[in-house]
Design a protein around this motif. Sequence first.
Motif, PDB file in Angstrom:
ATOM      1  N   LYS A 257       9.104 -12.667   6.612  1.00 33.07           N
ATOM      2  CA  LYS A 257       8.009 -11.704   6.773  1.00 33.07           C
ATOM      3  C   LYS A 257       7.014 -11.797   5.621  1.00 33.07           C
ATOM      4  N   SER A 258       7.550 -11.758   4.402  1.00 31.18           N
ATOM      5  CA  SER A 258       6.656 -11.805   3.249  1.00 31.18           C
ATOM      6  C   SER A 258       5.910 -13.123   3.195  1.00 31.18           C
ATOM      7  N   THR A 259       6.589 -14.194   3.516  1.00 35.44           N
ATOM      8  CA  THR A 259       5.945 -15.507   3.498  1.00 35.44           C
ATOM      9  C   THR A 259       4.777 -15.536   4.487  1.00 35.44           C
TER      10      THR A 259
ATOM     11  N   LEU B 193       0.307  -5.217   3.544  1.00 36.13           N
ATOM     12  CA  LEU B 193       1.203  -4.297   2.838  1.00 36.13           C
ATOM     13  C   LEU B 193       2.639  -4.785   3.009  1.00 36.13           C
ATOM     14  N   ASP B 194       3.250  -5.150   1.904  1.00 34.53           N
ATOM     15  CA  ASP B 194       4.612  -5.688   1.968  1.00 34.53           C
ATOM     16  C   ASP B 194       5.612  -4.599   1.607  1.00 34.53           C
ATOM     17  N   GLU B 195       6.172  -3.965   2.597  1.00 36.90           N
ATOM     18  CA  GLU B 195       7.112  -2.857   2.404  1.00 36.90           C
ATOM     19  C   GLU B 195       6.578  -1.844   1.381  1.00 36.90           C
ATOM     20  N   PRO B 196       5.403  -1.302   1.648  1.00 39.95           N
ATOM     21  CA  PRO B 196       4.739  -0.493   0.621  1.00 39.95           C
ATOM     22  C   PRO B 196       5.449   0.824   0.344  1.00 39.95           C
TER      23      PRO B 196
HETATM   24 MG   LIG Z   1       9.809  -9.564   1.838  1.00 38.83          MG
END
Ligand SMILES: [Mg+2]
Lengths: 299, 303
Positions: free
Chosen positions: A91-93, A219-222
């Motif tokens: 996901k982050s990638t 937004l990465d798991e904000p």
């Molecule tokens: Mg991640």
Amino acid sequence: MTHSLAAARTDGGNSRRAGAQIPGSRSRHPDLLSPASTRAGVAAAPPALPPVLKTRDATMGFGLKTVLSSVTLEFRRGTINAIIGPTGCGKSTLLRAFNRMNDRSPTFWRRGSVEFEGCDVSAGTPDPLELRRRVGMVFQRPNPFPMSIRDNVVAGVRAHRLAPRRELAAVAERHLRQVGLWDAVADRLDDSPFRLSGGQQQLLCLARALAVEPDVLLLDEPTSSLDPATTEIVEALLRTLTPRLTLVLVTHNLAQAGRVAGTTAFLYDGRLVEAGETRQILAAPREPETVSYVTGRIG
Amino acid sequence: MTAAALTPGAGARRDGAARARLRFRRRAADAALWSACAAALALVVAPVVWIVADVASRSLVHWHWSLLTRTTVGQGGGLANAIVGTLVIVAGVAVVAGTAGIGGGIYLAEYASERGGSLLRGASEVLAGVPSIVLGYLGYITLVVALHWQFSLGAALIVLSLMVVPYVVKATEVALRQVPASYREGAAALGMRSGYALRKVVIRPALPGIATGLIVAMAIALGETAPLLYTAGWSDHFPTLHLTHSPLGYLTYVTYVFYNEPYASSHQLSHLAALLLIVLVLILIVASRLLVAATQRHAADRT
Ligand SMILES: [Mg+2]
Ligand SMILES: Nc1ncnc2c1ncn2[C@@H]1O[C@H](COP(=O)(O)OP(=O)(O)OP(=O)(O)O)[C@@H](O)[C@H]1O
């Protein structure tokens, strides 16, 4: 169905999604034009705006490791989109591909296209710095800079020379108000941000990201380091940002996706398994992996 | 189950005795640890106090303000020329070694390739290991003799800076590497150029470490004698600030050379120079503390 904002093509190209037509992609992906999908949606579809963010057959990884395989996905302007999936699924990638944050890692590689407003992000227009101004990012852990609260908010504004010096205070105030932090920090703008609570720090980071007037916010798991009440505040804030901004939100919290996101994409082990309206993904997923995930059996 | 466990009174008594023994043993261990710490502390503090007291008592009995305002005349006079000379040398080293060292440290932490980095790091470590008298001698035969600079401020600054630059490089690199990656990420995600992010965001939390390295370098330069004997020579007059052909006086010279002279006046100057060196080092330490305190204002408490 067709106005859904994310379009997915799973590995075999057996897209079930009528909204998945990608302008100019017909010759490359004839499968998307199968009669069924064409009939299914187009008639009812409002004129679709071109997507702001789009990946086509994007495959990427680090060194020998392939993290994402052949992901085709798009996000339309002014929408909130969630990306969900078990930990380590990429996901982050995927998120960091849009603002080229992955490029900071020397072993990163990518095939296929990742586009912002119709141009591949690596094409150089806009250049990476301008791309990152227009495609902002908020991280999982609040990361205010070691400078005063006011300087934090306008750090990006200064870097891009978006406002003359005498207007910086007003810019700071406007964006602190926008995130609802003004009343809490108005009398300590020159103080360190590290004395704020974690939630306030995250709101400060949001203000900092918004101050450079981006078009997209990644937004990465904000909210994963915030308590439920603060999470609620952040979610309410995110809803106010559309339709001016397009948001892409990585979350482990399915309820959060349900509360804020119009569309949801489910990644599993580097593949895009399913994407569509959040309601459908959460309530009536089509793929067995999605079913397992949203019912809590994997991840 | 023993009888003791069945008869509460006896058990309690025995428990009490055992607990008392345990308590005693803990107290003894505590006391032993504390006295070991105190001894270690005394081992460090006592010599410092003793040196300062000794130097102060020897030099202050003949104290007169003119010692600070007059220049040296032969074996007597004052220390003004040496004080100014030392300050000039330390300031010069701060500029030369500071610029080169901070630049090198930034390069190592931010830009160096694997190979370039290990090359520079290795060279820096070797340089730090070269005895100062060897560096002084090399400076003498190259700068003073071969280049005809003669005893001069320039030769002294180059040799001393070479000597202390590894400390500044190391301190800068370490300080920059300790800056949380989230600052760099946040700056990059805002679209800051890497050099801009370095100047505006990343270097700030590293400043105390860099300043401390610089001050250590200045303190070493302050106390060096051997390389200066080879390069700066000695002069009874105030330094001219010419870089070449300009021998100058400095406090370590007085401390070392004047002590070996058979005159009471030169011994007085030697002791006073030693005291001044200690005071200057103390000032540097205090300055570094103040600097750290000032730059830590917006520092994260979690790092
Ligand atoms: Mg991640
Ligand atoms: N810079 C990197 N270098 C090498 N491998 C990386 C790098 N960044 C991520 N990876 C690998 O890519 C894979 C996917 O990572 P990613 O961070 O995208 O997962 P994620 O879905 O965001 O997980 P999480 O939910 O835990 O945040 C992981 O196996 C990770 O080890």
